[in-house]
Design a protein around this motif. Structure first.
Motif, PDB file in Angstrom:
ATOM      1  N   PHE A 126       0.831  -1.205   0.000  1.00 22.29           N
ATOM      2  CA  PHE A 126       0.000   0.000   0.000  1.00 22.29           C
ATOM      3  C   PHE A 126       0.865   1.254   0.000  1.00 22.29           C
ATOM      4  N   TRP A 127       1.890   1.267   0.862  1.00 23.07           N
ATOM      5  CA  TRP A 127       2.715   2.472   0.955  1.00 23.07           C
ATOM      6  C   TRP A 127       3.596   2.647  -0.281  1.00 23.07           C
ATOM      7  N   ILE A 128       3.985   1.574  -0.919  1.00 23.74           N
ATOM      8  CA  ILE A 128       4.722   1.713  -2.186  1.00 23.74           C
ATOM      9  C   ILE A 128       3.877   2.474  -3.198  1.00 23.74           C
ATOM     10  N   LEU A 129       2.642   2.052  -3.357  1.00 23.44           N
ATOM     11  CA  LEU A 129       1.749   2.674  -4.335  1.00 23.44           C
ATOM     12  C   LEU A 129       1.387   4.100  -3.926  1.00 23.44           C
ATOM     13  N   PHE A 130       1.158   4.283  -2.639  1.00 18.61           N
ATOM     14  CA  PHE A 130       0.768   5.611  -2.163  1.00 18.61           C
ATOM     15  C   PHE A 130       1.916   6.605  -2.311  1.00 18.61           C
ATOM     16  N   PHE A 131       3.131   6.179  -1.960  1.00 13.94           N
ATOM     17  CA  PHE A 131       4.295   7.061  -2.108  1.00 13.94           C
ATOM     18  C   PHE A 131       4.554   7.403  -3.577  1.00 13.94           C
ATOM     19  N   LEU A 132       4.328   6.440  -4.467  1.00  9.61           N
ATOM     20  CA  LEU A 132       4.515   6.717  -5.894  1.00  9.61           C
ATOM     21  C   LEU A 132       3.564   7.823  -6.362  1.00  9.61           C
ATOM     22  N   THR A 133       2.338   7.792  -5.863  1.00 10.56           N
ATOM     23  CA  THR A 133       1.390   8.858  -6.199  1.00 10.56           C
ATOM     24  C   THR A 133       1.876  10.202  -5.681  1.00 10.56           C
ATOM     25  N   GLU A 134       2.372  10.219  -4.449  1.00  8.49           N
ATOM     26  CA  GLU A 134       2.866  11.465  -3.871  1.00  8.49           C
ATOM     27  C   GLU A 134       4.107  11.972  -4.607  1.00  8.49           C
ATOM     28  N   ILE A 135       4.924  11.057  -5.063  1.00 11.98           N
ATOM     29  CA  ILE A 135       6.116  11.463  -5.821  1.00 11.98           C
ATOM     30  C   ILE A 135       5.710  12.206  -7.085  1.00 11.98           C
ATOM     31  N   PHE A 136       4.667  11.745  -7.736  1.00 14.76           N
ATOM     32  CA  PHE A 136       4.191  12.444  -8.939  1.00 14.76           C
ATOM     33  C   PHE A 136       3.810  13.888  -8.614  1.00 14.76           C
ATOM     34  N   PHE A 137       3.034  14.077  -7.546  1.00 13.86           N
ATOM     35  CA  PHE A 137       2.635  15.435  -7.178  1.00 13.86           C
ATOM     36  C   PHE A 137       3.844  16.286  -6.801  1.00 13.86           C
ATOM     37  N   LEU A 138       4.758  15.701  -6.043  1.00 18.49           N
ATOM     38  CA  LEU A 138       5.938  16.461  -5.622  1.00 18.49           C
ATOM     39  C   LEU A 138       6.821  16.809  -6.813  1.00 18.49           C
ATOM     40  N   PHE A 139       6.907  15.910  -7.798  1.00 19.78           N
ATOM     41  CA  PHE A 139       7.634  16.226  -9.028  1.00 19.78           C
ATOM     42  C   PHE A 139       6.997  17.420  -9.731  1.00 19.78           C
ATOM     43  N   ALA A 140       5.658  17.420  -9.797  1.00 21.49           N
ATOM     44  CA  ALA A 140       4.957  18.525 -10.453  1.00 21.49           C
ATOM     45  C   ALA A 140       5.187  19.840  -9.712  1.00 21.49           C
ATOM     46  N   LEU A 141       5.124  19.784  -8.381  1.00 22.98           N
ATOM     47  CA  LEU A 141       5.230  21.003  -7.584  1.00 22.98           C
ATOM     48  C   LEU A 141       6.641  21.565  -7.530  1.00 22.98           C
ATOM     49  N   THR A 142       7.633  20.729  -7.794  1.00 21.35           N
ATOM     50  CA  THR A 142       9.015  21.223  -7.824  1.00 21.35           C
ATOM     51  C   THR A 142       9.516  21.419  -9.247  1.00 21.35           C
ATOM     52  N   GLY A 143       8.637  21.182 -10.217  1.00 17.58           N
ATOM     53  CA  GLY A 143       9.021  21.348 -11.619  1.00 17.58           C
ATOM     54  C   GLY A 143       8.043  22.204 -12.376  1.00 17.58           C
ATOM     55  N   PRO A 144       7.185  21.599 -13.208  1.00 21.23           N
ATOM     56  CA  PRO A 144       6.319  22.382 -14.101  1.00 21.23           C
ATOM     57  C   PRO A 144       5.211  23.156 -13.401  1.00 21.23           C
TER      58      PRO A 144
END
Length: 627
Positions: A126-144
């Motif tokens: 569960f946490w693997i999948l959940f962290f992957l989702t959060e990584i996407f948002f954090l990538f967006a917020l620190t990039g585009p």
């Protein structure tokens, strides 16, 4: 604070990557003793996003124009409550708000009774999948989509918030949608994790309340968006089948279908892979809705043109779909997909679910049609409202009919209560005769209205015929939602096909006829007292058979920060029967006005039914004992 906030998000992304890598290594080694570390990591990630969100909110409140985002969506004249809601008015802020919702829900998940039922193996997945989702948002917020970009030199004023967004409906509509989107993260990750860990069907019960909450928020967001369109845009309608409107409808259709397949899965111990696929598809379609808005590939009133989020969103969608198909297509011994008989209650629920999915597919293709048709046409065009009305509305009407008769089928096969079904069908026949005699004879509208009445009668009969359900709150919730849907079905059946409207150019004292009503133009008032905008209102008196029904005051507004355009503010005389709706299209220096006035029968039943469905759905919650 610009650099500090950005650095905090960047460190959060690195921490989430590290936690995901550690969880993956533990899963490969079948070592699941470090779950507490992942839980503490989620708490830390949530605290960080709460802190940086507070920074952006404070910057909006004080109008700190050193932030590009604050400059773009506020100005010195913007009222405080709209300055606060500017948090989610733009792309960067809305992504931060969405990630905030996801993170807070992940934190809450740790302390729910349902989470305590999971074994450590499932928790790690569960946490693997959940962290992957959060990584996407954090990538967006620190990039585009970085909301903390610094502006130098700092301007004295901002560009202001789009006047179309300065409406009470838009205070709540976007955050409710994002809460709904974020809410589906929990059941999706839990479903995929349970299947990866071999944890059986327990997840259906454990994520039930999460699914209900996500559905409530998403439904409320869509209903409020429809009301905003009706009250703010001035076109007199609540649904124009705009691509972005459709994009938010697609995950709702899939999520509603999942609610019904989940019922079959829990009661009949079947459709395991179908349910995993349905909830994962709903989650991915939430991101597809955002892709439509942010990619710039579709022209829409709501879209953000030229966004850099298109490719990241597309990559995330493709990766999520590949993972979902892999998880769902790998067979397991306990997979069963059979249903005893389609002429049974589970069979009807299954049929309804696939009708929802079919509708989602039609709208999905309709949204993408400009892109698809560009493969063979140099001038691709989108599908208009007429297409959706011809194709989708009949299917919605069939769904309403299924809702009315489904409770009377047995769990195994055939009709379980023929007498009750006879009462429901009799009520439908009687309604059809009355409505036809009153002159409402359009076939689809007639069938829809009859189905809506049958749903309402069926809900009442359920509690009359089944005394045990009267003390079971989830039943009140489920059938209460259906009652709200019945009101909406009747409202849609009459408000669209039987709307009467007229346009006219009037001078002071002149009148126009709209159906049985006379609308008289009294005067044009100008208000220049508000520094944020100039207001021009047409004062109208509405009469029927010579008696005054009420007054209307539709407006044209010219905002100081948007002087290149004028914006309409509609005026209505509310009614549970015929609502009178007016728009000021324009005026000239001589005081003549151009007006559009319409009579919308039963339109308020849509808002009443939608509100009832959202509120009463909370009764569907079931208590889960902590393990």
């Amino acid at each position: 604070m610009h650099a500090i906030s950005f650095t905090a998000l960047l460190l959060s992304m690195l921490a989430a990557v590290g936690l995901t890598a550690l969880a993956g290594m533990k899963a490969l080694k079948d070592d699941y003793g470090t779950v507490a570390l992942f839980e503490k990591g989620q708490v830390l990630l949530t605290i960080v996003v709460l802190a940086v969100s507070a920074v952006l909110l404070q910057a909006l409140v004080v109008r700190d124009y050193s932030y590009v985002y604050v400059r773009d969506y506020t100005d010195n004249l913007l009222p405080m409550f709209y300055a606060v809601t500017a948090f989610w008015a733009g792309q960067n802020g809305s992504f931060l708000f969405w990630y905030l919702c996801v993170a807070v829900m992940g934190w809450c998940m740790i302390y729910t009774p349902g989470y305590s039922h999971l074994d450590n193996r499932t928790k790690v997945y569960f946490w693997i999948l959940f962290f992957l989702t959060e990584i996407f948002f954090l990538f967006a917020l620190t990039g585009p989509s970085n909301p903390f970009t610094k502006l130098d030199p700092v301007p004295a004023d901002g560009r202001g918030l789009n006047p179309l967004l300065q409406n009470p409906g838009m205070i709540f509509h976007p955050p409710l949608l994002f809460l709904g989107y974020a809410g589906y993260t929990i059941p999706c990750c839990l479903a995929l994790a349970s299947r990866l860990s071999g944890n059986g069907r327990e997840w259906l019960d454990l994520c039930r309340n999460w699914n209900i909450v996500a559905w409530i928020f998403l439904t409320a967001g869509i209903i409020l968006g429809a009301w905003w369109s009706y009250m703010e845009l001035g076109w007199g309608g609540y649904w124009a089948w705009d691509p972005v409107e459709n994009a938010s409808l697609i995950p709702w259709l899939a999520g509603t279908g999942f609610i019904h397949t989940a019922i079959v899965g829990r009661t009949r111990k079947t459709l395991l892979r179908t349910n995993v696929f349905m909830v994962a598809l709903t989650f991915l379609l939430c991101f597809f809705a955002t892709f439509v808005v942010r990619s710039g590939m579709i022209e829409s009133l709501h879209a953000f043109g030229g966004s850099r989020m298109g490719i990241p969103l597309l990559v995330f969608l493709v990766a999520g779909l590949v993972l979902t198909l892999y998880v769902c297509l790998v067979p397991r011994k306990d997979d069963t997909t059979s249903i005893d008989d389609f002429t049974s209650r589970p069979g009807m629920l299954f049929l309804a679910s696939w009708l929802f999915l079919c509708l989602a597919g039609i709208v999905f293709l309709g949204v993408l049609w400009p892109v698809i048709s560009s493969l063979w046409s140099e001038n691709p065009v989108g599908l208009d409202a007429g297409f959706y009305n011809r194709v989708c509305l009949p299917l919605f009407a069939v769904l309403a009919f299924i809702m009315s008769v489904c409770p009377w089928f047995s769990q195994k096969s055939g009709i379980g209560d023929k007498a009750a079904l006879g009462v429901v069908l009799g009520a439908g026949a009687g309604t059809a005769a009355v409505v036809f005699a009153l002159g409402y004879r359009q076939p689809l509208a007639l069938f829809s209205a009859v189905s809506g009445v049958m749903i309402a009668v069926s809900v009442v009969m359920v509690f009359v015929r089944n005394k045990g359900l009267r003390s079971f709150m989830p039943s009140w919730g489920a059938y209460g939602v259906h009652l709200g849907v019945a009101l909406m079905v009747v409202g849609v059946a009459f408000s669209g096909p039987y709307k009467v409207e007229a346009e006219a150019v009037l001078t002071k004292g002149q009148s126009m006829a709209v159906g049985p009503y006379e609308v008289r133009f009294e005067e044009l008032r100008h208000d220049h007292g508000n520094p944020a905008m100039d207001t021009h209102a047409a004062i109208l008196t509405v009469l029927r058979d010579g008696r005054e029904v009420g007054r209307l005051a539709p407006e044209k507004r010219l905002y100081a920060s948007f002087q290149q355009s004028t914006f309409a503010e509609v005026s209505v005389i509310p009614s549970l029967g015929e609502e009178i709706y007016s728009t000021l299209l324009g005026f000239n220096e001589e005081g003549a006005v151009s007006l559009k006035v319409s009579i919308n029968p039963l339109v308020n039943w849509i808002w009443i039914g939608g509100t009832l469905s959202c509120l009463i759905a909370f009764l569907c919650w079931r208590k889960i004992e902590r393990r």
